[in-house]
Scaffold this motif. Structure first.
Motif, PDB file in Angstrom:
ATOM      1  N   GLY A 181     -41.135  20.567  -9.734  1.00 18.78           N
ATOM      2  CA  GLY A 181     -41.324  22.013  -9.765  1.00 18.78           C
ATOM      3  C   GLY A 181     -42.678  22.351  -9.186  1.00 18.78           C
ATOM      4  O   GLY A 181     -43.615  21.543  -9.269  1.00 18.78           O
ATOM      5  N   PHE A 182     -42.774  23.515  -8.549  1.00 21.68           N
ATOM      6  CA  PHE A 182     -44.071  23.916  -8.017  1.00 21.68           C
ATOM      7  C   PHE A 182     -45.013  24.251  -9.169  1.00 21.68           C
ATOM      8  O   PHE A 182     -44.572  24.778 -10.198  1.00 21.68           O
ATOM      9  N   PRO A 183     -46.290  23.927  -9.005  1.00 21.75           N
ATOM     10  CA  PRO A 183     -47.257  24.176 -10.071  1.00 21.75           C
ATOM     11  C   PRO A 183     -47.202  25.640 -10.518  1.00 21.75           C
ATOM     12  O   PRO A 183     -47.181  26.541  -9.680  1.00 21.75           O
ATOM     13  N   SER A 204     -26.627  25.935  -0.019  1.00 20.02           N
ATOM     14  CA  SER A 204     -27.014  27.280   0.379  1.00 20.02           C
ATOM     15  C   SER A 204     -28.527  27.423   0.516  1.00 20.02           C
ATOM     16  O   SER A 204     -29.286  26.536   0.125  1.00 20.02           O
ATOM     17  N   THR A 205     -28.962  28.552   1.053  1.00 24.06           N
ATOM     18  CA  THR A 205     -30.378  28.793   1.249  1.00 24.06           C
ATOM     19  C   THR A 205     -31.102  28.808  -0.101  1.00 24.06           C
ATOM     20  O   THR A 205     -30.578  29.332  -1.092  1.00 24.06           O
ATOM     21  N   GLY A 206     -32.249  28.153  -0.158  1.00 27.08           N
ATOM     22  CA  GLY A 206     -33.018  28.063  -1.392  1.00 27.08           C
ATOM     23  C   GLY A 206     -32.561  26.956  -2.328  1.00 27.08           C
ATOM     24  O   GLY A 206     -33.095  26.803  -3.425  1.00 27.08           O
ATOM     25  N   ALA A 207     -31.573  26.154  -1.901  1.00 28.17           N
ATOM     26  CA  ALA A 207     -31.018  25.111  -2.775  1.00 28.17           C
ATOM     27  C   ALA A 207     -32.010  23.977  -3.046  1.00 28.17           C
ATOM     28  O   ALA A 207     -31.905  23.269  -4.041  1.00 28.17           O
ATOM     29  N   GLY A 208     -32.972  23.794  -2.126  1.00 33.00           N
ATOM     30  CA  GLY A 208     -33.964  22.735  -2.325  1.00 33.00           C
ATOM     31  C   GLY A 208     -33.939  21.654  -1.258  1.00 33.00           C
ATOM     32  O   GLY A 208     -34.566  20.606  -1.412  1.00 33.00           O
ATOM     33  N   LYS A 209     -33.256  21.914  -0.145  1.00 36.21           N
ATOM     34  CA  LYS A 209     -33.073  20.889   0.892  1.00 36.21           C
ATOM     35  C   LYS A 209     -34.406  20.510   1.553  1.00 36.21           C
ATOM     36  O   LYS A 209     -34.719  19.335   1.715  1.00 36.21           O
ATOM     37  N   THR A 210     -35.174  21.539   1.934  1.00 36.96           N
ATOM     38  CA  THR A 210     -36.461  21.265   2.586  1.00 36.96           C
ATOM     39  C   THR A 210     -37.431  20.592   1.620  1.00 36.96           C
ATOM     40  O   THR A 210     -38.138  19.646   1.985  1.00 36.96           O
ATOM     41  N   VAL A 211     -37.442  21.052   0.382  1.00 42.68           N
ATOM     42  CA  VAL A 211     -38.334  20.447  -0.612  1.00 42.68           C
ATOM     43  C   VAL A 211     -37.997  18.965  -0.786  1.00 42.68           C
ATOM     44  O   VAL A 211     -38.886  18.116  -0.880  1.00 42.68           O
ATOM     45  N   LEU A 212     -36.716  18.646  -0.764  1.00 46.93           N
ATOM     46  CA  LEU A 212     -36.282  17.251  -0.898  1.00 46.93           C
ATOM     47  C   LEU A 212     -36.865  16.384   0.222  1.00 46.93           C
ATOM     48  O   LEU A 212     -37.404  15.301  -0.028  1.00 46.93           O
ATOM     49  N   PRO A 223     -39.128  19.306  11.680  1.00 46.43           N
ATOM     50  CA  PRO A 223     -39.190  20.380  10.695  1.00 46.43           C
ATOM     51  C   PRO A 223     -38.266  21.551  11.024  1.00 46.43           C
ATOM     52  O   PRO A 223     -37.857  21.727  12.171  1.00 46.43           O
ATOM     53  N   GLN A 224     -37.969  22.317  10.000  1.00 48.47           N
ATOM     54  CA  GLN A 224     -37.073  23.458  10.155  1.00 48.47           C
ATOM     55  C   GLN A 224     -37.643  24.457  11.171  1.00 48.47           C
ATOM     56  O   GLN A 224     -36.895  25.061  11.920  1.00 48.47           O
ATOM     57  N   ARG A 225     -38.954  24.616  11.161  1.00 49.97           N
ATOM     58  CA  ARG A 225     -39.596  25.476  12.159  1.00 49.97           C
ATOM     59  C   ARG A 225     -40.502  24.606  13.018  1.00 49.97           C
ATOM     60  O   ARG A 225     -41.659  24.394  12.673  1.00 49.97           O
TER      61      ARG A 225
HETATM   62  N1  DUT Z   1     -40.107  27.197  -2.952  1.00 54.66           N
HETATM   63  C1  DUT Z   1     -41.300  27.577  -3.525  1.00 54.66           C
HETATM   64  N2  DUT Z   1     -42.470  27.346  -2.846  1.00 54.66           N
HETATM   65  C2  DUT Z   1     -42.475  26.721  -1.622  1.00 54.66           C
HETATM   66  C3  DUT Z   1     -41.251  26.327  -1.054  1.00 54.66           C
HETATM   67  C4  DUT Z   1     -40.079  26.580  -1.749  1.00 54.66           C
HETATM   68  O1  DUT Z   1     -41.335  28.128  -4.632  1.00 54.66           O
HETATM   69  O2  DUT Z   1     -43.552  26.509  -1.054  1.00 54.66           O
HETATM   70  C5  DUT Z   1     -38.836  27.415  -3.676  1.00 54.66           C
HETATM   71  C6  DUT Z   1     -37.907  28.371  -2.992  1.00 54.66           C
HETATM   72  C7  DUT Z   1     -36.554  27.875  -3.389  1.00 54.66           C
HETATM   73  C8  DUT Z   1     -36.763  26.396  -3.686  1.00 54.66           C
HETATM   74  O3  DUT Z   1     -38.156  26.182  -3.769  1.00 54.66           O
HETATM   75  O4  DUT Z   1     -36.167  28.476  -4.606  1.00 54.66           O
HETATM   76  C9  DUT Z   1     -36.165  25.481  -2.649  1.00 54.66           C
HETATM   77  O5  DUT Z   1     -36.673  25.824  -1.372  1.00 54.66           O
HETATM   78  P1  DUT Z   1     -36.250  25.044  -0.045  1.00 54.66           P
HETATM   79  O6  DUT Z   1     -37.165  25.508   1.025  1.00 54.66           O
HETATM   80  O7  DUT Z   1     -36.186  23.598  -0.310  1.00 54.66           O
HETATM   81  O8  DUT Z   1     -34.773  25.609   0.206  1.00 54.66           O
HETATM   82  P2  DUT Z   1     -33.751  25.191   1.357  1.00 54.66           P
HETATM   83  O9  DUT Z   1     -32.548  24.586   0.696  1.00 54.66           O
HETATM   84  O10 DUT Z   1     -34.428  24.367   2.368  1.00 54.66           O
HETATM   85  O11 DUT Z   1     -33.316  26.602   1.958  1.00 54.66           O
HETATM   86  P3  DUT Z   1     -33.036  27.027   3.493  1.00 54.66           P
HETATM   87  O12 DUT Z   1     -31.601  26.647   3.778  1.00 54.66           O
HETATM   88  O13 DUT Z   1     -33.192  28.503   3.501  1.00 54.66           O
HETATM   89  O14 DUT Z   1     -34.009  26.333   4.379  1.00 54.66           O
END
Ligand code: DUT
Ligand code: MG
Length: 242
Positions: free
Chosen positions: A15-17, A42-50, A88-90
């Motif tokens: 989780g983010f701090p 879906s968007t916001g699911a957590g893919k990029t964070v992973l 990266p995504q961008r």
């Molecule tokens: N999030 C934050 N701070 C950040 C990055 C993301 O709070 O710096 C939250 C937003 C979201 C969750 O983490 O609720 C997952 O974000 P992520 O960017 O991983 O989503 P995604 O699955 O990559 O979405 P997309 O398909 O829009 O790229």
């Protein structure tokens, strides 16, 4: 070794701090060398964070992430950069030339290697059309190249670095379906033996993946091949229909 490039997540929670809820919840999977692991959701699911967790942009509060059997928390920044390449995504460009953007720290890469990477990334034609080819200037932010071209240059940059692990974050979405298909047909031989993790929007991008992880609200809610998920997973069926 057979472990080379193997990426393992074990019960990872992050989780983010300051945030109330974790964005990644108890995620476990193994991405194997020579195979493609796809992540869809879906968007916001957590893919990029992973993906960013694998690169150690953040450290999980619980669980472990290993590459080649070694915890990423014990690898140096240089070791991580040598092992894993993220598209990266961008995608970003540096001010310089197309060639210097593709080399990005790999000064030893020959022009031939750059053209080969461009060929695989479906970027050869538009670079050949430039008057100066690889020496064509690129501005920071890449305003002289389109979004789809930038994406292909970013993919070529990863190929030039020949990592053990490729992380593609939604790298094919700006491409038209035909270019996407050609690129994915060319990728396997170029990335042979490497571990490939692909975050995708379009199901068509990942139907051939060895393993697909369906992620919702930071959790893995389905895993299997396209056919397995199509027959059994409601979230996946919904994504296919949309
Ligand atoms: N999030 C934050 N701070 C950040 C990055 C993301 O709070 O710096 C939250 C937003 C979201 C969750 O983490 O609720 C997952 O974000 P992520 O960017 O991983 O989503 P995604 O699955 O990559 O979405 P997309 O398909 O829009 O790229
Ligand atoms: Mg994302």
């Amino acid at each position: 070794t057979p472990e080379a490039g193997r990426v393992v997540f074990e019960n990872v929670t992050f989780g983010f701090p300051g945030a109330e809820k974790p964005v990644i919840k108890n995620v476990s999977f193994a991405a194997e060398p020579g195979k493609t692991t796809a992540i869809i959701g879906s968007t916001g699911a957590g893919k990029t964070v992973l993906l960013n967790l694998a690169l150690r942009l953040y450290d999980p509060q619980q669980g472990s992430i290993t590459v080649d059997g070694a915890p990423v928390s014990e690898l140096t920044r240089d070791q991580l950069a040598d092992t894993l390449s993220l598209v990266p995504q961008r995608p970003y460009m540096f001010s310089g030339t197309i060639g210097s953007n593709l080399r990005f720290g790999r000064t030893a890469a020959t022009d031939e290697e750059l053209w080969e990477a461009l060929r695989v990334a479906q970027g050869e034609d538009f670079v050949r059309e430039r008057e100066l080819g690889l020496d064509e200037p690129v501005s920071q932010g890449g305003t002289s190249v389109s979004g789809g071209q930038r994406q292909r240059l970013s993919i070529a940059r990863a190929l030039v670095s020949k990592p053990k692990v490729y992380l593609f974050d939604d790298s094919f979405s700006a491409l038209d379906v035909a270019t996407d298909a050609r690129l994915r047909a060319a990728l396997p031989s170029a990335t042979q033996g490497a571990t490939t993790i692909i975050v995708a929007q379009r199901v068509s991008t990942i139907t051939d993946a060895d393993q697909i992880l369906v992620i919702e609200g930071g959790e893995i809610v389905g895993r299997g091949t396209h056919d397995e998920l199509l027959g059994s997973n409601e979230v996946y069926q919904e994504i296919v229909r949309s």
